[in-house]
Motif scaffolding. Structure first.
Motif, short mmCIF file in Angstrom:
data_model
loop_
_atom_site.label_atom_id
_atom_site.label_comp_id
_atom_site.label_asym_id
_atom_site.label_seq_id
_atom_site.Cartn_x
_atom_site.Cartn_y
_atom_site.Cartn_z
N ASN A 87 1.58 -1.23 10.28
CA ASN A 87 0.00 -0.51 10.42
C ASN A 87 -0.72 -0.65 8.83
N ILE A 88 -0.29 -1.55 8.26
CA ILE A 88 -1.09 -1.67 6.89
C ILE A 88 -1.57 -3.20 6.99
N ASP A 89 -2.49 -3.54 5.88
CA ASP A 89 -3.14 -5.07 6.08
C ASP A 89 -2.16 -5.79 5.22
N VAL A 90 -1.33 -6.65 5.79
CA VAL A 90 -0.35 -7.58 5.13
C VAL A 90 -1.04 -8.47 4.11
N ASP A 91 -2.25 -8.75 4.32
CA ASP A 91 -3.24 -9.73 3.41
C ASP A 91 -3.07 -8.77 2.17
N GLU A 92 -3.04 -7.61 1.94
CA GLU A 92 -3.57 -6.95 0.71
C GLU A 92 -1.87 -6.86 0.01
N ILE A 93 -0.95 -7.14 0.66
CA ILE A 93 0.31 -6.98 -0.21
C ILE A 93 0.44 -7.99 -1.14
N THR A 94 0.96 -7.41 -2.63
CA THR A 94 0.87 -8.39 -3.74
C THR A 94 2.46 -8.81 -4.08
N PHE A 95 2.35 -10.02 -4.06
CA PHE A 95 3.76 -10.67 -4.54
C PHE A 95 3.81 -10.64 -6.13
N SER B 173 0.83 -1.28 -0.05
CA SER B 173 -0.04 0.14 0.05
C SER B 173 0.93 1.13 0.14
N HIS B 174 0.42 2.26 -0.70
CA HIS B 174 1.22 3.40 -0.64
C HIS B 174 0.98 4.52 0.34
N VAL B 175 0.10 4.12 1.22
CA VAL B 175 -0.45 5.16 2.49
C VAL B 175 -0.74 4.33 3.45
N CYS B 176 -0.27 4.92 4.55
CA CYS B 176 -0.57 4.33 5.87
C CYS B 176 -1.31 5.56 6.63
N ARG B 177 -2.59 5.29 6.92
CA ARG B 177 -3.56 6.31 7.52
C ARG B 177 -3.59 6.49 8.80
N GLU B 178 -3.61 5.25 9.36
CA GLU B 178 -3.98 5.01 10.86
C GLU B 178 -2.81 4.92 11.45
N VAL B 179 -1.90 6.07 11.79
CA VAL B 179 -0.74 6.21 12.47
C VAL B 179 -0.82 7.03 13.71
#
Length: 276
Positions: A155-163, A108-114
């Protein structure tokens, strides 16, 4: 085993290099369109307004957001009002082995909930160390970059990481599963290459590129991890543990254990509570 295991291996072998960092108020002429940097960037927006385009996605960052702009991705940015960004920023590289991390995964390019106070403290220390002339300052700055990168991943959803390169990743996932299941055997490069349907030389190169270390070094680390577990939880002798993990030479096992752990097997056992 799933892709979380592969991601863990990537991150545990991650090497970062910090090039520049600062805090500044962008001018009203802050603007660049359609360029592809050979470095990655973090932006932490403190105030103001602006526009970013990363790949094919457009953003209008808000204060308190942390942005990642990866190396090798087409980017644009500009000021959009009379209140330009005030931001912390840094330029860096992130590699696993000799490969750019962002050629292997897409985050993800953005980490909003910091927590803005946490990010501000990290960046404040990072920029302070970068400006210092102390011989150890750059090392401290790199440690803060690693802390910032870790916070981003947390603080990002690792399940949304694309390999990326999925065919290679599927083969490596199968290999890592095989190593875990047969860690007590003397695993050879030849058998791993056969499982991956590759020539051994090509397999070694691919493994090091993707995992960050050669396969034999990875297997040795896994064996030492298993040895630590057995030293903690059993009363088997060091020699028995070495033999059961495929080490025919006790001296070599002890040497590798100390190289990886910093203690001999006996010293490590004396510092732990053995379960009876």
């Amino acid at each position: 085993m799933d892709n979380h295991v592969l991601l863990t291996n990537y991150l545990s072998n991650l090497k970062v290099d910090l090039f520049m960092a600062d805090y500044n108020l962008c001018g009203r002429d802050w603007r660049d369109l359609d360029y592809t940097p050979d470095y990655s960037k973090f932006y932490f927006i403190c105030d103001g307004e602006g526009w970013l385009k990363i790949g094919d996605r457009e953003y209008y960052p808000k204060p308190g957001q942390l942005f990642l702009m990866p190396e090798g991705v087409n980017q644009s940015y500009s000021c959009i009002s009379d209140q330009p960004f005030e931001k912390y920023w840094c330029h860096f590289s992130a590699k696993v082995g000799d490969i750019n991390l962002f050629n292997m995964i897409e985050l993800s390019h953005v980490c909003r909930e910091v927590d803005p106070h946490v990010i501000q403290e990290i960046f404040s220390s990072l920029t302070s160390h970068m400006k210092s002339d102390k011989v150890y300052a750059h090392l401290l700055a790199k440690s803060k970059l690693m802390e910032l990168f870790s916070y981003f991943i947390m603080n990002i959803d690792v399940d949304e990481i694309t390999f990326k390169n999925l065919s290679s990743i599927e083969k490596l996932t199968k290999i890592l599963t095989y190593i875990d299941a047969h860690i007590e055997r003397n695993i050879t490069i030849h058998e791993l290459a056969e499982i991956a349907y590759m020539h051994p030389n090509y397999f070694i190169r691919l493994f090091k590129q993707q995992i960050g270390v050669p396969p034999i070094q990875y297997i040795t680390r896994k064996k030492i991890t298993k040895a630590k577990e057995l030293l903690r939880s059993t009363q088997r002798s060091v020699g028995e543990i070495a033999h059961d993990l495929g080490f025919s030479d006790l001296y070599y096992f002890s040497k590798q254990f100390k190289k990886n752990v910093g203690q001999s097997p006996s010293e490590f056992r004396q510092g732990t509570v053995v379960l009876k």
